[in-house]
Design a protein around this motif. Structure first.
Motif, PDB file in Angstrom:
ATOM      1  N   ASP A  45     -48.278   5.817   9.088  1.00 26.44           N
ATOM      2  CA  ASP A  45     -47.921   6.041   7.551  1.00 26.44           C
ATOM      3  C   ASP A  45     -48.608   4.906   6.727  1.00 26.44           C
ATOM      4  N   GLU A  46     -48.695   3.632   7.225  1.00 23.96           N
ATOM      5  CA  GLU A  46     -49.660   2.718   6.366  1.00 23.96           C
ATOM      6  C   GLU A  46     -51.067   3.293   6.116  1.00 23.96           C
ATOM      7  N   THR A  47     -51.502   3.716   7.159  1.00 30.26           N
ATOM      8  CA  THR A  47     -53.089   3.923   7.310  1.00 30.26           C
ATOM      9  C   THR A  47     -53.102   5.163   6.240  1.00 30.26           C
ATOM     10  N   ALA A  48     -52.175   6.440   6.487  1.00 27.64           N
ATOM     11  CA  ALA A  48     -52.311   7.240   5.572  1.00 27.64           C
ATOM     12  C   ALA A  48     -52.076   6.753   4.238  1.00 27.64           C
ATOM     13  N   LYS A  49     -51.182   6.069   3.787  1.00 20.14           N
ATOM     14  CA  LYS A  49     -50.990   5.531   2.479  1.00 20.14           C
ATOM     15  C   LYS A  49     -52.553   4.832   1.859  1.00 20.14           C
ATOM     16  N   HIS A  50     -52.973   4.128   2.656  1.00 22.74           N
ATOM     17  CA  HIS A  50     -54.241   3.403   2.409  1.00 22.74           C
ATOM     18  C   HIS A  50     -55.307   4.461   2.103  1.00 22.74           C
ATOM     19  N   ILE A  51     -55.305   5.605   2.869  1.00 24.43           N
ATOM     20  CA  ILE A  51     -56.322   6.636   2.588  1.00 24.43           C
ATOM     21  C   ILE A  51     -56.136   7.273   1.348  1.00 24.43           C
ATOM     22  N   ILE A  52     -54.931   7.510   1.120  1.00 22.55           N
ATOM     23  CA  ILE A  52     -54.575   8.355  -0.022  1.00 22.55           C
ATOM     24  C   ILE A  52     -54.873   7.596  -1.345  1.00 22.55           C
ATOM     25  N   LYS A  75     -57.067   4.988  -1.730  1.00 23.29           N
ATOM     26  CA  LYS A  75     -58.526   5.206  -1.820  1.00 23.29           C
ATOM     27  C   LYS A  75     -59.136   6.350  -2.556  1.00 23.29           C
ATOM     28  N   LEU A  76     -58.590   7.398  -2.027  1.00 18.65           N
ATOM     29  CA  LEU A  76     -58.999   8.658  -2.693  1.00 18.65           C
ATOM     30  C   LEU A  76     -58.504   8.664  -4.264  1.00 18.65           C
ATOM     31  N   MET A  77     -57.185   8.424  -4.421  1.00 17.54           N
ATOM     32  CA  MET A  77     -56.441   8.517  -5.766  1.00 17.54           C
ATOM     33  C   MET A  77     -57.337   7.726  -6.793  1.00 17.54           C
ATOM     34  N   GLN A  78     -57.865   6.437  -6.100  1.00 13.90           N
ATOM     35  CA  GLN A  78     -58.470   5.404  -7.153  1.00 13.90           C
ATOM     36  C   GLN A  78     -60.089   5.744  -7.316  1.00 13.90           C
ATOM     37  N   ALA A  79     -60.576   6.627  -6.485  1.00 17.56           N
ATOM     38  CA  ALA A  79     -61.925   7.225  -6.626  1.00 17.56           C
ATOM     39  C   ALA A  79     -62.154   8.059  -7.977  1.00 17.56           C
ATOM     40  N   GLU A  80     -63.158   8.009  -8.472  1.00 13.79           N
ATOM     41  CA  GLU A  80     -63.522   8.927  -9.393  1.00 13.79           C
ATOM     42  C   GLU A  80     -64.203  10.358  -9.071  1.00 13.79           C
ATOM     43  N   ARG A  81     -64.908  10.223  -7.900  1.00  9.31           N
ATOM     44  CA  ARG A  81     -65.459  11.232  -7.478  1.00  9.31           C
ATOM     45  C   ARG A  81     -65.366  11.507  -6.043  1.00  9.31           C
ATOM     46  N   PRO A  82     -64.215  11.512  -5.470  1.00  7.11           N
ATOM     47  CA  PRO A  82     -63.716  11.644  -4.172  1.00  7.11           C
ATOM     48  C   PRO A  82     -64.018  12.924  -3.701  1.00  7.11           C
ATOM     49  N   LEU A  83     -64.536  13.123  -2.265  1.00  6.69           N
ATOM     50  CA  LEU A  83     -64.887  14.264  -1.471  1.00  6.69           C
ATOM     51  C   LEU A  83     -64.464  14.146  -0.299  1.00  6.69           C
ATOM     52  N   VAL A  84     -64.147  15.394   0.479  1.00 11.09           N
ATOM     53  CA  VAL A  84     -63.924  15.568   1.861  1.00 11.09           C
ATOM     54  C   VAL A  84     -64.990  16.261   2.279  1.00 11.09           C
TER      55      VAL A  84
END
Length: 587
Positions: free
Chosen positions: A196-203, A205-214
């Motif tokens: 869960d800790e790794t998942a939170k970290h990923i989320i 990073k994506l939420m803080q990004a201005e232009r995230p992409l998968v």
């Protein structure tokens, strides 16, 4: 109690749930064939071992199960090698069981043995591209080797393995307890996930990004993770770009699907990838064609863009791009955790209507630019029209196989995929000759679905003997041969850079030449139609699908290059600094 190894091998495969074996006979494997005669397992007979390997590859992709190939010593094994290598580079699970020279003849150079550097060394031929190659030196070791072979093929990063069996061992008797013992071993391994800790970290990073992409690759299909991917990206309105092998992971008509990146990717898709500030990459190896030869001005600008990379194979993380956060995990398990943590930490999710509008506008503009080619009534046909009409006729869940050239590149760029696993294409090895036999394997795996193979005349001509197997087994595949009388993509490449098409176009007495593939099909007992005008194509395809039997459609196509705004470094090797790509080649 003792029984012959060949008989116990067949019982073992039955117990594992194997329903089909693809292969060709030889004096080293007929003990196995004889044991299969009264088995529930169907032996699918072919005329060339490369066909068997590609059929098994298509079967494994469509059915999501490990495929089994049975082949003969020496030339049988080497004939299959190209198909096995193709499966290896696309991470397709496969167990190849090959007959080998008799063990009591080691050192004597028996019939068809390859021993120029070492005795009894046939299995070493496969070592560069299979996950592991075994030579069975004792019959009592065979059950354990077989169990290990399936486990290795299916787990971690999937791929083919080879079990090379001296022919005398197939006929030896061993205690049935040795095979029974293998039944107690688990057939399914639990796959690694994330915490869960790794998942939170990923989320975060994506939420803080201005232009995230998968960015997704074929690993999504291998892990059967398309639904988990869809749930995750919809929760945050994340745009999704994909590799060629990742096509269909998210349907092409989904509002968040950008399309394929790289050399044959559209400029809009490449720009979205290059300008992203954070990329979450799932199940991809960042291959050269998908990444515009890794040159930062075209597709990916990493490490300016921060990369989070999740893959089952640790060797792929950091191989081509520096990774800020590298995670070894099964992408389905990882996405399951990410979805659960996302709902807990960001229950309201995030919406981006402006992004979806930009994507919709790009897709509409692409359709508008392509419309004149789709509506072109000239003959030979435009390839864009062929692809468009195939898509119009097929049901959404139809399976398409491609070869290489326009059919592969054009399908990746222009053909709408509505589901994961509906496009089967040779990715890593880019093997000419894959598409036609792979379609047979896919149809055997999914008999209730329409299967169409889009192949060039060069690719279909590699192994037209697929038609014999199709006729014998009544495998209802439709082959659409996009016939430009050439190895078209290479012809356009040579013409653009060297001003000639020498060795790339098919001619007789200085005039364009092609076999009549419809007539060839008829000679095999398969229905074939040679298209004479653009208006004939769509009705012929509709009839072929309704016929529910093997069917060949030979349609002439002009030799124009797949349009691209991407980059491939080979162009700079041919013509440094000139920005030259492919050109059209007139007949």
């Amino acid at each position: 109690m003792k029984k012959p190894v060949a008989e116990q091998l067949v019982r073992y495969l039955e117990d594992r749930g194997v329903t089909h074996i693809f292969g060709l006979c030889g004096h080293t494997n007929i003990a196995v064939l004889a044991a299969l005669e009264h088995s529930s397992i169907k032996f699918v007979n072919v005329r060339h071992e490369q066909i068997a390997a590609h059929m098994a590859d298509g079967y494994a992709r469509a059915k999501k199960e490990t495929a089994v190939v049975l082949c003969h010593v020496g030339p049988g094994l080497t004939n299959a090698a190209t198909g096995v290598a193709n499966a290896a580079l696309d991470s397709i699970p496969m167990v190849v069981i090959a007959g080998d020279v008799p063990s009591h003849y080691y050192g004597k150079h028996p019939h068809q043995e390859i021993n120029l550097h070492a005795d009894a060394s046939q299995y070493e031929i496969y070592r560069p591209f299979v996950k592991r190659a075994w030579r069975v030196d004792r019959p009592d070791l065979f059950p354990e080797i077989l169990e290990k072979a399936f486990q290795l093929a299916e787990n971690g990063r999937p791929g083919p393995v080879l079990v090379s069996v001296p022919m005398d061992i197939f006929s030896k008797e061993v205690d049935v307890a040795l095979f029974e013992k293998q039944k107690r071993h688990t057939k399914t391994l639990h796959k690694p996930s994330i915490d869960d800790e790794t998942a939170k970290h990923i989320i975060e990073k994506l939420m803080q990004a201005e232009r995230p992409l998968v960015y997704v690759g074929g690993g999504i299909m291998l892990a059967d993770a398309a639904e988990e991917l869809k749930t995750f990206v919809e929760h945050f309105d994340l745009p999704v770009a994909h590799t060629l092998m990742g096509k269909g992971a998210l349907p092409d008509d989904h509002p968040l699907t950008l399309g394929m990146s790289g050399f044959w990717g559209a400029k809009f898709v490449n720009d979205m990838c290059r300008n992203a500030d954070v990329i979450l990459a799932l199940g991809t190896r960042f291959s050269e064609a998908d990444c515009s030869s890794w040159e930062p001005e075209y597709t990916f600008n990493i490490p300016e863009t921060k990369l989070i990379h999740i893959d089952i194979d640790p060797n792929e993380i950091g191989r081509n791009y520096p990774t800020e956060l590298g995670i070894v995990a099964d992408v389905k398990q990882a996405l399951t955790v990410l979805n659960r943590v996302a709902k807990q930490t960001v229950p309201q999710g995030r919406t981006d209507e402006a992004l979806k509008e930009r994507i919709a506008n790009y897709k509409e503009e692409f359709r508008r630019q392509n419309a004149p080619h789709i509506q072109d009534d000239s003959y030979p046909m435009r390839p864009e029209r062929i692809l468009h009409e195939v898509r119009e006729v097929l049901p959404k869940d139809a399976i398409i196989t491609t070869d290489v050239g326009w059919n592969k590149n054009g399908v990746g760029q222009q053909f709408r995929a509505y589901g994961a696993g509906t496009i089967l294409t040779p990715g890593g090895y880019a093997t000419m000759g894959f598409g036609a036999p792979a379609a047979l394997g896919a149809k055997i795996a999914c008999p209730d679905r329409v299967v169409v193979s889009l192949v060039g005349d060069g690719g279909f001509g590699q192994n037209p003997a697929v038609l014999a197997t199709a006729a014998e087994e009544n495998i209802a595949v439709v082959w659409v041969i996009m016939n430009n009388y050439a190895f078209g993509t290479i012809a356009g490449l040579e013409k653009a850079h060297f001003g000639t098409t020498h060795g790339t176009v098919f001619q007789k007495d200085g005039k364009p030449y092609s076999p009549d593939y419809a007539a060839i099909a008829q000679a095999y007992g398969v229905e074939g139609v040679k298209i004479r005008s653009a208006e004939e194509f769509k009705p012929a395809l509709e009839r072929a699908i309704q016929a529910n039997k093997p069917f060949v459609i030979d349609v002439e196509m002009i030799n124009v290059p797949t349009p691209t705004s991407g980059h491939w470094n080979i162009m700079d090797i041919y013509s440094p600094g000139k920005r030259v790509h492919h050109v059209a080649v007139e007949r």
